[in-house]
Design an enzyme around this catalytic site. Structure first.
Site, mmCIF file in Angstrom:
data_model
loop_
_atom_site.group_PDB
_atom_site.id
_atom_site.type_symbol
_atom_site.label_atom_id
_atom_site.label_comp_id
_atom_site.label_asym_id
_atom_site.label_seq_id
_atom_site.Cartn_x
_atom_site.Cartn_y
_atom_site.Cartn_z
ATOM 1 N N HIS A 57 -6.397 -6.775 -0.099
ATOM 2 C CA HIS A 57 -6.455 -5.668 -0.691
ATOM 3 C C HIS A 57 -5.822 -5.275 -1.829
ATOM 4 O O HIS A 57 -4.701 -5.902 -2.082
ATOM 5 C CB HIS A 57 -6.117 -4.846 0.488
ATOM 6 N N ASP A 80 -4.817 -12.789 3.807
ATOM 7 C CA ASP A 80 -5.886 -12.377 4.297
ATOM 8 C C ASP A 80 -7.314 -12.322 3.660
ATOM 9 O O ASP A 80 -8.469 -12.196 3.797
ATOM 10 C CB ASP A 80 -5.687 -10.815 4.586
ATOM 11 N N HIS A 103 0.783 -1.254 0.043
ATOM 12 C CA HIS A 103 -0.069 0.027 -0.008
ATOM 13 C C HIS A 103 0.906 1.317 0.063
ATOM 14 O O HIS A 103 0.356 2.426 -0.250
ATOM 15 C CB HIS A 103 -0.898 -0.071 0.996
#
Length: 313
Positions: A171, A250, A132
């Site tokens: 993500h 995740d 990120h």
């Protein structure tokens, strides 16, 4: 198919990565690394790995991805005690910057190991994670973009012209896309739950970004179809000289960070598929770097099957 150089699977980490802490109850915690180590020992894999202490990244290596002003600002915000928050989700303690340097350096060292043939492939058990982190911004638990630093090093130090980045974290790897959306030497393929943090990726920023948003509740069969029908044709057409993996776990069914339904068998399967890609095009060279995965048991089990497939144990 290129000849595949036989060698061990390297396991890179550093004690500093367990000293970084973001506060009581934070899901990105030091126990993640101990859960991985415990599971590898229990699975009988630990003694078969080439254990390497990750060195810190150099400033030159970081500057290929990050802005100098950002690196300076990050150093200034590190507290002498307690915590400092960079955003509502991302905090630092006195040891965080050292951990971040070693996390980024792990990817660099792993690239050197596989490019030299001293290891066939490598897994970097490091934190803070990285995908990120943008050019001048920390976010989503990430300080430096570890996988991007590794990719830039592969191109700068080893002259590679085609590097693939595979991201199966739940993500979207917005920071990695930020680094490479206009870089023809890099192909990024990824899946992620959408809509979901960081609320990006559904509109790729470049032709070299193969982003595949998946709905909440997606299970392994859809994930596998995506890999077979979308990722593999693109990867084979690109013919990478090195495969880098942003290995987030995740999307696991037991991980309450998300609403996906992958299980260990899915992570083992995608690892085998990426090994086949690497064997076809990259002399088997893979560097995998830990990203997400916040249920300790599920994380440990998932990393263990990932490493088992990498090493063909």
């Amino acid at each position: 198919m290129q000849s595949v150089v036989a060698g061990p699977t390297a396991y890179l980490t550093h004690s500093a990565c367990s000293m970084h802490d973001m506060g009581k109850g934070h899901p990105e915690c030091p126990e993640r690394l101990s859960a991985i180590q415990d599971r590898l020992i229990a699975a009988g894999l630990w003694d078969f790995l080439l254990h390497v202490d990750a060195p810190p990244a150099t400033l030159e290596q970081l500057l290929r991805v990050h802005d100098m002003d950002y690196i300076d600002r990050l150093a200034l915000v590190i507290p002498s005690r307690g915590y400092a928050h960079l955003d509502p989700d991302t905090a630092v303690n006195p040891y965080s910057l050292r951990a971040a340097y070693h996390a980024a350096g792990a990817g660099v060292a792993a690239v050197d190991l596989v490019m030299s043939g001293r290891a066939q492939n490598a897994f970097c058990a490091v934190r803070p994670p990285g995908h990120h982190a943008e050019h001048a911004r920390a976010m989503g638990f990430c300080l430096f973009n570890n996988i991007a630093v590794a990719a830039r090093h592969a191109m700068a130090a080893h002259g590679l012209q085609r590097v693939a980045i595979v991201d199966f974290d739940v993500h979207h790897g917005n920071g990695t896309e930020d680094a490479f959306h206009d870089e023809p030497r890099v192909l990024m393929v990824g899946i992620f739950q959408h809509p979901f943090y960081p609320y990006s990726g559904d509109e790729p920023r470049g032709a070299n970004m193969l982003n595949v948003p998946l709905a909440r509740g997606t299970t392994g069969n859809v994930f596998r179809e995506t890999v077979l029908e979308r990722w593999l044709p693109a990867l084979d057409a690109f013919a990478p000289e090195l495969v880098l993996i942003s290995a987030g776990f995740d999307a696991h069914l037991e991980d309450d960070m998300s609403s996906m339904g992958l299980v260990e068998a899915d992570y083992a399967w995608v690892t085998r598929e990426m090994k086949k890609v690497a064997e076809r095009h990259a002399q088997g060279r893979i560097v995998s770097m830990l990203e997400g995965g916040y249920d300790p048991s599920a994380l440990g089990r998932s990393v263990a099957v990932h490493i088992k497939e990498l090493g063909e144990f």
